[in-house]
Design a protein around this motif. Structure first.
Motif, mmCIF file in Angstrom:
data_model
loop_
_atom_site.group_PDB
_atom_site.id
_atom_site.type_symbol
_atom_site.label_atom_id
_atom_site.label_comp_id
_atom_site.label_asym_id
_atom_site.label_seq_id
_atom_site.Cartn_x
_atom_site.Cartn_y
_atom_site.Cartn_z
ATOM 1 N N VAL A 498 0.832 -1.206 0.000
ATOM 2 C CA VAL A 498 0.000 0.000 0.000
ATOM 3 C C VAL A 498 0.865 1.253 0.000
ATOM 4 O O VAL A 498 0.569 2.227 -0.710
ATOM 5 C CB VAL A 498 -0.954 -0.018 1.217
ATOM 6 N N ASN A 499 1.937 1.255 0.766
ATOM 7 C CA ASN A 499 2.812 2.419 0.793
ATOM 8 C C ASN A 499 3.414 2.688 -0.579
ATOM 9 O O ASN A 499 3.465 3.838 -1.032
ATOM 10 C CB ASN A 499 3.923 2.221 1.827
ATOM 11 N N MET A 500 3.860 1.626 -1.243
ATOM 12 C CA MET A 500 4.465 1.787 -2.562
ATOM 13 C C MET A 500 3.447 2.293 -3.581
ATOM 14 O O MET A 500 3.754 3.128 -4.442
ATOM 15 C CB MET A 500 5.044 0.435 -3.009
ATOM 16 N N ILE A 501 2.192 1.826 -3.503
ATOM 17 C CA ILE A 501 1.173 2.161 -4.501
ATOM 18 C C ILE A 501 0.557 3.526 -4.239
ATOM 19 O O ILE A 501 0.395 4.336 -5.151
ATOM 20 C CB ILE A 501 0.067 1.084 -4.516
ATOM 21 N N ALA A 502 0.202 3.791 -2.995
ATOM 22 C CA ALA A 502 -0.652 4.930 -2.690
ATOM 23 C C ALA A 502 0.095 6.194 -2.298
ATOM 24 O O ALA A 502 -0.506 7.268 -2.279
ATOM 25 C CB ALA A 502 -1.628 4.549 -1.566
ATOM 26 N N CYS A 503 1.364 6.095 -1.961
ATOM 27 C CA CYS A 503 2.097 7.248 -1.413
ATOM 28 C C CYS A 503 3.165 7.749 -2.385
ATOM 29 O O CYS A 503 3.695 6.981 -3.187
ATOM 30 C CB CYS A 503 2.746 6.880 -0.081
ATOM 31 N N GLU A 504 3.483 9.027 -2.272
ATOM 32 C CA GLU A 504 4.538 9.636 -3.070
ATOM 33 C C GLU A 504 5.380 10.551 -2.174
ATOM 34 O O GLU A 504 5.012 10.838 -1.037
ATOM 35 C CB GLU A 504 3.948 10.443 -4.234
ATOM 36 N N GLY A 505 6.518 11.011 -2.723
ATOM 37 C CA GLY A 505 7.368 11.920 -1.979
ATOM 38 C C GLY A 505 7.933 11.268 -0.729
ATOM 39 O O GLY A 505 8.221 10.071 -0.705
ATOM 40 N N THR A 506 8.069 12.048 0.321
ATOM 41 C CA THR A 506 8.639 11.521 1.558
ATOM 42 C C THR A 506 7.712 10.525 2.239
ATOM 43 O O THR A 506 8.144 9.758 3.104
ATOM 44 C CB THR A 506 8.945 12.668 2.539
ATOM 45 N N GLU A 507 6.428 10.515 1.877
ATOM 46 C CA GLU A 507 5.495 9.547 2.463
ATOM 47 C C GLU A 507 5.749 8.138 1.935
ATOM 48 O O GLU A 507 5.373 7.158 2.577
ATOM 49 C CB GLU A 507 4.049 9.946 2.159
ATOM 50 N N ARG A 508 6.383 8.039 0.759
ATOM 51 C CA ARG A 508 6.674 6.705 0.215
ATOM 52 C C ARG A 508 8.008 6.244 0.784
ATOM 53 O O ARG A 508 9.080 6.614 0.301
ATOM 54 C CB ARG A 508 6.717 6.735 -1.317
ATOM 55 N N VAL A 509 7.940 5.399 1.813
ATOM 56 C CA VAL A 509 9.142 4.958 2.505
ATOM 57 C C VAL A 509 9.685 3.641 1.949
ATOM 58 O O VAL A 509 10.849 3.293 2.193
ATOM 59 C CB VAL A 509 8.883 4.811 4.021
#
Length: 585
Positions: A498-509
């Motif tokens: 979910v992090n890889m798919i839904a997040c961008e920038g610093t939120e994508r860890v």
């Protein structure tokens, strides 16, 4: 812990003067008294305080145990030796259970109460038990203490691999898993033969890729229609394809709605029992070779590096619970000529709240107590800081020590150069720091993923291939209705996806790289790769071949030990040293 209002009301009505209840109500009564004069609505004030207390309880279970957060909390450092751990060990571990058990004190479960001897008594709604209520206060207090002590001791035994009682339980679970898997496979074959001509298999791969393309191009109509089709046929309790589709659809839906960060943090905040998560991981390691091989590889490499030496210093990035080190401590205790002095510096990202180093300190207390039991001289230094903020001079490196740096899959969450155009990126900063430490050995285990690309569709396809293999591993080694499988898939795999798919920038860890990319990066940082130990490699190959499913693979390429499933490389390990040192003595 959420409690039904009618249960709380009944208990409060029947026992208005219960001493434990009055003690728990006191701080909230003070808040209500303070706010009554300013709030025009007493009910609104009461509801606000109820929500606040629920939020306090919800923070008791912190699944950062296996995660790598990115909360920007200031660094914290704690140093203590084996002697200082005795009095603090129990107190520091209370955070796992205290809030949960305090809430449970006031609620009978399934109309049962437990007395001071651990006996279950039927709870009468008129306020009486079979033994009488005159001893209830003592029973509740004793039950609270007994539950805490039992749970803490069991958790420590599990983390320290001293789970003899659970070893038998796990052996039975493995037998049950094997039988259930055989029965499930037979059922699937029979069902497949009966309905092969009637059932049309949903092509989740095509649907997911088409949906990702629609989300990427902001085609909301097509994306919504495809999401409806995917969700209609997917399920977190279905087969491997259905489970992957369920969680990937969650990520795509959150990305389209712009709520990726909220969804990811809600998954991080899932209140899973720490004890159950540890149990699930032990069972997972017994059926899946990936983590087990990494731990054995690391421990054997370190044991060989300190041969003939009297001092060992391990700098561990991402130490979390410290469950890796119990076996090494026990092995060093049995070493011919006596154990060396062992010092571990545990580095973790700080936790939010008033105790940013709590998780690492607990690991230190636990390991200190265990080392004392084994007769191994031991010191522990807890550092709560972002990895890139740690400097070599902060670690009090002694030239007489054998220095080992250890990172098992932790560096995948370090930010890369895609977000740091004007300065050295955190990934390279950490590697430069390790080079400056001049370790005898740097044990580096990585997630061999290529789903950290800046372009979303490239990232999505690579992630789908990677997680398809992981979910297939679970499908092959666990039955579908196994609770521990559901826990691991939801709390570990789905969270990363979910992090890889839904997040961008610093939120994508989640930013893994493949082993060839890490090899080039490490060499640019001034690291020199060490050859794999052929004895360790042979031993691990034999272990995987004899103890795990035939589709697990272990191989070697360019000085890396590769682990995979059905030919796909998922994880890799290698050993390094600073380019101007001679390696292990």
């Amino acid at each position: 812990m959420l409690m039904e209002d009618d249960i709380v009301d009944k208990f409060s009505y029947q026992y208005p003067d219960h001493p434990k209840l009055l003690q728990a109500e006191q701080p909230f009564a003070q808040i209500l008294t303070a706010t009554a004069s300013t709030s025009p609505n007493a009910e609104e004030s009461s509801a606000s305080n109820t929500i606040s207390s629920a939020l306090m309880l919800s923070k008791v279970q912190d699944p950062s145990f296996f995660s790598n957060g990115t909360d920007a909390v200031g660094p914290s450092s704690t140093f203590f030796s084996i002697e200082s751990s005795t009095n603090m060990n129990k107190m520091s571990s209370m955070a796992f259970f205290k809030g949960m058990e305090q809430a449970k004190m006031f609620l009978p479960s399934d109309n049962l109460m437990v007395d001071g001897r651990g006996q279950k008594k039927r709870f009468d709604m008129d306020g009486e038990t079979e033994a009488g209520m005159d001893r209830s206060s003592k029973q509740i207090a004793m039950t609270h203490t007994d539950l805490e002590d039992t749970a803490l001791k069991k958790m420590d035994r599990l983390i320290l691999n001293e789970y003899d009682g659970y070893r038998g339980e796990m052996h039975e679970e493995l037998i049950t898993l094997d039988n259930e898997n055989k029965a499930a496979q037979q059922s699937i074959r029979m069902r497949g033969r009966r309905s092969a001509k009637k059932t049309m298999v949903t092509d989740f791969e095509t649907l997911l890729i088409r949906c990702a393309e629609a989300v990427s191009s902001n085609d909301r109509g097509s994306a919504s229609e495809l999401l409806m089709r995917i969700k209609r046929h997917s399920s977190p309790s279905g087969d491997a394809r259905q489970r992957l589709a369920h969680y990937f659809a969650q990520g795509l839906e959150a990305r389209m709605a712009g709520t990726g960060s909220q969804l990811y943090h809600s998954l991080i905040g899932t209140r899973t029992s720490t004890l159950e998560l540890i149990k699930a991981y032990h069972l997972h390691m017994a059926t899946c070779s990936f983590l087990k091989v990494a731990l054995i590889f690391s421990n054997y490499t370190i044991y060989n590096a300190v041969a003939g030496r009297r001092k060992l210093h391990i700098v561990h990035y991402g130490i979390n619970t410290g469950y890796q080190w119990a076996r090494l401590i026990r092995r060093l205790a049995d070493r011919e000529g006596g154990p060396p002095e062992v010092r571990i510096t545990g580095i973790n990202r700080p936790q939010p709240g008033f105790r940013p180093a709590e998780l690492i300190e607990e690991a230190g207390h636990r390991l200190s107590k265990y080392a004392r039991k084994c007769g191994v001289p031991f010191k522990f230094h807890a550092v709560a800081a972002q990895p890139e903020a740690v400097r070599a001079e902060d670690l009090h490196i002694d030239p007489d020590e054998v220095l080992v740096v250890d990172s098992l899959f932790d560096f995948r969450t370090l930010m890369d150069e895609s977000l740091t155009f004007d300065r050295v990126n955190p990934r390279d900063v950490v590697l430069n720091t390790i080079r400056m430490m001049k370790p005898s050995v740097f044990v580096h285990a990585i997630v061999n993923g290529s789903y950290s690309a800046a372009f979303f569709m490239t990232r999505f396809r690579q992630a789908m291939y990677f997680f398809t293999a992981l979910f297939d591993v679970m499908e092959t080694t666990f039955p579908r209705d196994n609770a521990k499988r559901l826990l691991l898939e939801r709390d570990i795999f789905a969270r990363s996806a979910v992090n890889m798919i839904a997040c961008e920038g610093t939120e994508r860890v989640e930013r893994p790289q493949n082993y060839r990319e890490w090899q080039a990066r490490n060499q640019r940082a001034g690291m020199r790769q060490l050859p794999l130990d052929p004895d360790i490699l042979l031993m691990l190959k034999e272990k995987v071949k004899n103890q795990y499913h035939k589709h697990f693979m272990i191989n070697e390429d360019q000085g890396w030990l590769l682990q995979g499933w059905k030919g796909r490389v998922l994880y890799a390990l290698a050993t390094w040293t600073a380019d101007d040192t001679s390696g292990p003595v």
